[in-house]
Design an enzyme around this catalytic site. Structure first.
Site, PDB file in Angstrom:
ATOM      1  N   GLY A  14       0.822  -1.201   0.000  1.00 27.11           N
ATOM      2  CA  GLY A  14       0.000   0.000   0.000  1.00 27.11           C
ATOM      3  C   GLY A  14       0.854   1.248   0.000  1.00 27.11           C
ATOM      4  O   GLY A  14       1.642   1.475   0.924  1.00 27.11           O
ATOM      5  N   GLY A  16      -0.352   4.362   0.004  1.00 27.69           N
ATOM      6  CA  GLY A  16      -1.185   5.497   0.402  1.00 27.69           C
ATOM      7  C   GLY A  16      -0.457   6.323   1.445  1.00 27.69           C
ATOM      8  O   GLY A  16       0.779   6.280   1.549  1.00 27.69           O
ATOM      9  N   PHE A  17      -1.221   7.053   2.258  1.00 20.30           N
ATOM     10  CA  PHE A  17      -0.599   7.946   3.231  1.00 20.30           C
ATOM     11  C   PHE A  17       0.258   7.175   4.239  1.00 20.30           C
ATOM     12  O   PHE A  17       1.352   7.600   4.587  1.00 20.30           O
ATOM     13  CB  PHE A  17      -1.678   8.745   3.973  1.00 20.30           C
ATOM     14  CG  PHE A  17      -2.280   9.833   3.136  1.00 20.30           C
ATOM     15  CD1 PHE A  17      -1.588  11.008   2.905  1.00 20.30           C
ATOM     16  CD2 PHE A  17      -3.527   9.679   2.567  1.00 20.30           C
ATOM     17  CE1 PHE A  17      -2.127  12.027   2.129  1.00 20.30           C
ATOM     18  CE2 PHE A  17      -4.092  10.686   1.787  1.00 20.30           C
ATOM     19  CZ  PHE A  17      -3.388  11.856   1.569  1.00 20.30           C
ATOM     20  N   GLY A  18      -0.260   6.029   4.722  1.00 18.94           N
ATOM     21  CA  GLY A  18       0.466   5.268   5.735  1.00 18.94           C
ATOM     22  C   GLY A  18       1.714   4.621   5.170  1.00 18.94           C
ATOM     23  O   GLY A  18       2.818   4.759   5.724  1.00 18.94           O
ATOM     24  N   VAL A  82      -2.058  -7.603  -4.038  1.00 18.80           N
ATOM     25  CA  VAL A  82      -1.833  -8.642  -3.025  1.00 18.80           C
ATOM     26  C   VAL A  82      -3.151  -9.366  -2.765  1.00 18.80           C
ATOM     27  O   VAL A  82      -4.203  -8.736  -2.626  1.00 18.80           O
ATOM     28  CB  VAL A  82      -1.284  -7.999  -1.731  1.00 18.80           C
ATOM     29  CG1 VAL A  82      -1.225  -9.013  -0.602  1.00 18.80           C
ATOM     30  CG2 VAL A  82       0.101  -7.416  -2.002  1.00 18.80           C
ATOM     31  N   GLU A 174     -18.854  17.965   0.981  1.00 17.27           N
ATOM     32  CA  GLU A 174     -18.012  18.599  -0.044  1.00 17.27           C
ATOM     33  C   GLU A 174     -18.550  18.314  -1.445  1.00 17.27           C
ATOM     34  O   GLU A 174     -18.583  19.201  -2.302  1.00 17.27           O
ATOM     35  CB  GLU A 174     -16.563  18.133   0.136  1.00 17.27           C
ATOM     36  CG  GLU A 174     -15.981  18.731   1.419  1.00 17.27           C
ATOM     37  CD  GLU A 174     -14.595  18.247   1.818  1.00 17.27           C
ATOM     38  OE1 GLU A 174     -13.978  18.903   2.662  1.00 17.27           O
ATOM     39  OE2 GLU A 174     -14.126  17.224   1.296  1.00 17.27           O
ATOM     40  N   ALA A 319      -6.066  10.951   7.110  1.00 19.98           N
ATOM     41  CA  ALA A 319      -4.699  10.902   6.602  1.00 19.98           C
ATOM     42  C   ALA A 319      -3.634  11.138   7.688  1.00 19.98           C
ATOM     43  O   ALA A 319      -2.636  10.405   7.742  1.00 19.98           O
ATOM     44  CB  ALA A 319      -4.548  11.905   5.458  1.00 19.98           C
TER      45      ALA A 319
HETATM   46  C1  LIG Z   1     -13.076  10.943  -0.691  1.00 14.35           C
HETATM   47  C2  LIG Z   1     -12.207  10.966   0.537  1.00 14.35           C
HETATM   48  C3  LIG Z   1     -11.915  12.168   1.152  1.00 14.35           C
HETATM   49  C4  LIG Z   1     -11.106  12.200   2.273  1.00 14.35           C
HETATM   50  N1  LIG Z   1     -10.824  13.414   2.852  1.00 14.35           N
HETATM   51  C5  LIG Z   1      -9.969  13.464   3.874  1.00 14.35           C
HETATM   52  C6  LIG Z   1      -9.587  14.718   4.433  1.00 14.35           C
HETATM   53  O1  LIG Z   1     -10.071  15.771   4.004  1.00 14.35           O
HETATM   54  N2  LIG Z   1      -8.674  14.722   5.442  1.00 14.35           N
HETATM   55  C7  LIG Z   1      -8.135  13.561   5.927  1.00 14.35           C
HETATM   56  O2  LIG Z   1      -7.277  13.623   6.814  1.00 14.35           O
HETATM   57  N3  LIG Z   1      -8.484  12.362   5.446  1.00 14.35           N
HETATM   58  C8  LIG Z   1      -9.383  12.287   4.430  1.00 14.35           C
HETATM   59  N4  LIG Z   1      -9.747  11.076   3.914  1.00 14.35           N
HETATM   60  C9  LIG Z   1      -9.241   9.838   4.557  1.00 14.35           C
HETATM   61  C10 LIG Z   1      -7.829   9.549   4.147  1.00 14.35           C
HETATM   62  O3  LIG Z   1      -7.680   9.642   2.755  1.00 14.35           O
HETATM   63  C11 LIG Z   1      -7.476   8.146   4.645  1.00 14.35           C
HETATM   64  O4  LIG Z   1      -7.617   8.118   6.041  1.00 14.35           O
HETATM   65  C12 LIG Z   1      -6.057   7.758   4.265  1.00 14.35           C
HETATM   66  O5  LIG Z   1      -5.946   7.700   2.861  1.00 14.35           O
HETATM   67  C13 LIG Z   1      -5.681   6.420   4.888  1.00 14.35           C
HETATM   68  O6  LIG Z   1      -4.377   6.104   4.489  1.00 14.35           O
HETATM   69  P1  LIG Z   1      -3.961   4.593   4.288  1.00 14.35           P
HETATM   70  O7  LIG Z   1      -2.505   4.599   3.968  1.00 14.35           O
HETATM   71  O8  LIG Z   1      -4.430   3.765   5.418  1.00 14.35           O
HETATM   72  O9  LIG Z   1      -4.809   4.096   3.042  1.00 14.35           O
HETATM   73  P2  LIG Z   1      -4.867   4.667   1.566  1.00 14.35           P
HETATM   74  O10 LIG Z   1      -4.337   6.028   1.484  1.00 14.35           O
HETATM   75  O11 LIG Z   1      -6.255   4.420   1.108  1.00 14.35           O
HETATM   76  O12 LIG Z   1      -3.860   3.727   0.760  1.00 14.35           O
HETATM   77  C14 LIG Z   1      -4.084   2.359   0.615  1.00 14.35           C
HETATM   78  C15 LIG Z   1      -3.251   1.885  -0.558  1.00 14.35           C
HETATM   79  O13 LIG Z   1      -3.252   0.462  -0.558  1.00 14.35           O
HETATM   80  C16 LIG Z   1      -3.404   0.009  -1.878  1.00 14.35           C
HETATM   81  N5  LIG Z   1      -4.012  -1.306  -1.809  1.00 14.35           N
HETATM   82  C17 LIG Z   1      -5.188  -1.654  -1.264  1.00 14.35           C
HETATM   83  N6  LIG Z   1      -5.395  -2.970  -1.374  1.00 14.35           N
HETATM   84  C18 LIG Z   1      -4.323  -3.483  -2.027  1.00 14.35           C
HETATM   85  C19 LIG Z   1      -3.972  -4.778  -2.445  1.00 14.35           C
HETATM   86  N7  LIG Z   1      -4.747  -5.842  -2.238  1.00 14.35           N
HETATM   87  N8  LIG Z   1      -2.797  -4.949  -3.091  1.00 14.35           N
HETATM   88  C20 LIG Z   1      -1.977  -3.889  -3.329  1.00 14.35           C
HETATM   89  N9  LIG Z   1      -2.280  -2.631  -2.944  1.00 14.35           N
HETATM   90  C21 LIG Z   1      -3.427  -2.425  -2.295  1.00 14.35           C
HETATM   91  C22 LIG Z   1      -4.327   1.046  -2.521  1.00 14.35           C
HETATM   92  O14 LIG Z   1      -4.208   1.039  -3.926  1.00 14.35           O
HETATM   93  C23 LIG Z   1      -3.803   2.332  -1.893  1.00 14.35           C
HETATM   94  O15 LIG Z   1      -2.794   2.932  -2.657  1.00 14.35           O
HETATM   95  C24 LIG Z   1     -10.566  11.005   2.796  1.00 14.35           C
HETATM   96  C25 LIG Z   1     -10.851   9.786   2.168  1.00 14.35           C
HETATM   97  C26 LIG Z   1     -11.666   9.768   1.055  1.00 14.35           C
HETATM   98  C27 LIG Z   1     -11.958   8.456   0.369  1.00 14.35           C
END
Ligand SMILES: Cc1cc2nc3c(=O)[nH]c(=O)nc-3n(C[C@H](O)[C@H](O)[C@H](O)COP(=O)(O)OP(=O)(O)OC[C@H]3O[C@@H](n4cnc5c(N)ncnc54)[C@H](O)[C@@H]3O)c2cc1C
Length: 427
Positions: A14, A16-18, A82, A174, A319
């Site tokens: 993943g 994403g942010f984490g 995955v 929004e 995030a």
């Molecule tokens: C529309 C929307 C608006 C938001 N607005 C805000 C905001 O204004 N402020 C705020 O703080 N937070 C906001 N959030 C929440 C924030 O985006 C999430 O809390 C944050 O993205 C979580 O980070 P993460 O790393 O856990 O997951 P994510 O950022 O979702 O990253 C997960 C990653 O894992 C990858 N992945 C998933 N499953 C698999 C797999 N099986 N195999 C390989 N890769 C995989 C995905 O492709 C992705 O890149 C918002 C979320 C959404 C959907």
């Protein structure tokens, strides 16, 4: 793990942010990092609704992961989905049969929207999580106007010009505000047979108020601000049915050709891969140090976990929480490399909640102070520009906003992807 093991393999699933925060936190450590994502880009989800409502282009809020990590020779980026784990052999399993060995694993696979047991609603009410979701939503909104322009049956035309958003959290608020501005301010001059100012935008929230994570005063302000933009806010009645003709909320049917879903969250399949205990939204219940119970070599972070790290309450699914967890895990791995195997609990530090209502007002709850209105919108805008990656993107987004702010013209009104015929049925 010891400093004499230069090839200690850290796999991050993943980007994403984490996951990205963990990769950044491991810079200059004696580890080989492999980051695997099913998409080739890191996505700034907080501005996704602006792609869905024709304000920003996809490339303004997403960046290729490979490019972001290009100056880190010890990091290998892999595009792959995955599908499971082999915990005995310490392997990540990919859906195409591939495998990736790890010594330490970080699962950061996020969450998606959930339909409360009605997955069949997704076809009629897309949610917003990925760039594909955003372009699907943009296509449906813009096609509704296109078809209304040609429709002669007034009942059908009204259904095409009725936009329903389900869920009164920040994303629903929004979306509703941005669609209202698109219909009532940006598009009127572009059409001849319809008056887009007559479009109905209805925000449906099952609970007693929108923005429940903000103070009641800010919720009331946001409701009034939305109503000023022409949004109808319906409270206290959950959606009971959803199909191609609209929704039923409470006992009331509402005909609409564009229903958008901004309610409910379901974590990724990480808990299933691990066989770990999870909460109702399928979030892995981690230890306080973010390791998976019984597996000190596996960390899980971000939206795919629940951990009581906020004064005894679960850290929120936003995030900053995911980023802080990524940094915490990276610090733990670095300490372990130095021979320090002590476990330190993760503690979430909350900076505040922000949500915008259209392009002129916002609500902010910093905990110690709340802000609303135009000034809050400027803070919201500056904060989001600050958190974007790269100077070019910050400038591009700032310029797009300045343009829209001064001219009212949305610059990304392109209908792309999708079969032409299927798209007509969709709308
Ligand atoms: C529309 C929307 C608006 C938001 N607005 C805000 C905001 O204004 N402020 C705020 O703080 N937070 C906001 N959030 C929440 C924030 O985006 C999430 O809390 C944050 O993205 C979580 O980070 P993460 O790393 O856990 O997951 P994510 O950022 O979702 O990253 C997960 C990653 O894992 C990858 N992945 C998933 N499953 C698999 C797999 N099986 N195999 C390989 N890769 C995989 C995905 O492709 C992705 O890149 C918002 C979320 C959404 C959907």
């Amino acid at each position: 793990m010891s400093a004499s093991s230069p090839l200690h393999q850290v796999v991050i699933v993943g980007a994403g942010f984490g996951g990205l925060a963990a990769a950044v936190g491991l810079a200059r450590s004696r580890v080989a990092v492999t980051i695997i994502d099913q998409r080739n880009h890191h996505l700034f989800q907080p501005l996704l609704y602006q792609v869905g409502t024709a304000t920003l282009a996809t490339s303004e809020i997403a960046w290729p992961v490979r490019h972001l990590l290009r100056k880190r020779p010890e990091v290998t980026t892999l595009l792959g989905e995955v599908s499971g784990l082999d915990l005995e052999r310490r392997r990540v399993l990919l859906d195409d049969g591939g495998e990736q060995a790890y010594d330490t694993l970080i699962l950061a696979t996020g969450a998606r929207h959930a339909y409360f047991g009605h997955d069949e609603w997704e076809e009629h009410a897309p949610g917003l999580k990925t760039l594909e979701d955003a372009t699907t939503i943009r296509r449906r909104i813009l096609l509704a106007f296109e078809h209304a322009e040609r429709e002669t049956d007034p009942t059908l035309r009204d259904a095409m010009l009725t936009f329903v958003i389900v869920g009164g959290g920040p994303t629903g608020v929004e979306l509703a505000g941005a669609i209202a501005e698109l219909a009532h301010q940006s598009l009127p001059q572009d059409f001849r047979n319809i008056d887009t100012r007559r479009a109905r935008i209805v925000l449906i929230e099952a609970g007693p108020r929108i923005l429940p994570s903000f103070t009641p005063e800010l919720s009331a302000y946001a409701k009034a601000a939305l109503e000023q933009l022409g949004v109808t806010v319906e409270l206290g009645r959950p959606v009971r049915a959803c199909d191609a003709d609209g929704v039923i909320f409470g006992d009331e049917p509402l005909r609409s050709k564009v229903v958008l879903w901004a309610a409910g969250v379901r974590a990724s399949a990480a808990a299933t891969w691990l066989g770990a205990a999870a909460d109702q939204a399928n979030r892995v219940k981690t230890e306080l140090d973010l390791t998976v119970p019984g597996h000190p070599e596996i960390f899980a972070i971000g939206d795919t976990v629940t951990v009581n790290a906020w004064h005894g309450k679960p850290a929120p699914g936003i995030a900053p929480a995911a980023k802080q967890q990524g940094s915490h895990v990276a610090a733990t791995i670095r300490r372990r490399l130095m021979g320090d195997m002590t476990s330190r609990p993760f503690r979430y530090k909350h900076a505040g909640n922000l949500a915008t209502i259209g392009k002129r007002s916002a609500v902010i709850d910093f905990g110690w102070i709340t802000l609303q209105g135009h000034f809050a919108w400027w803070i919201w805008g500056l904060a989001h520009i600050y958190f974007l990656i790269g100077v070019r993107n910050r400038l591009a987004v700032a310029l797009s906003w300045l343009w829209i702010y001064t001219t009212g013209t949305k610059t990304s009104c392109l209908i792309t992807q999708g079969e032409k015929k299927a798209a007509i049925q969709e709308a």
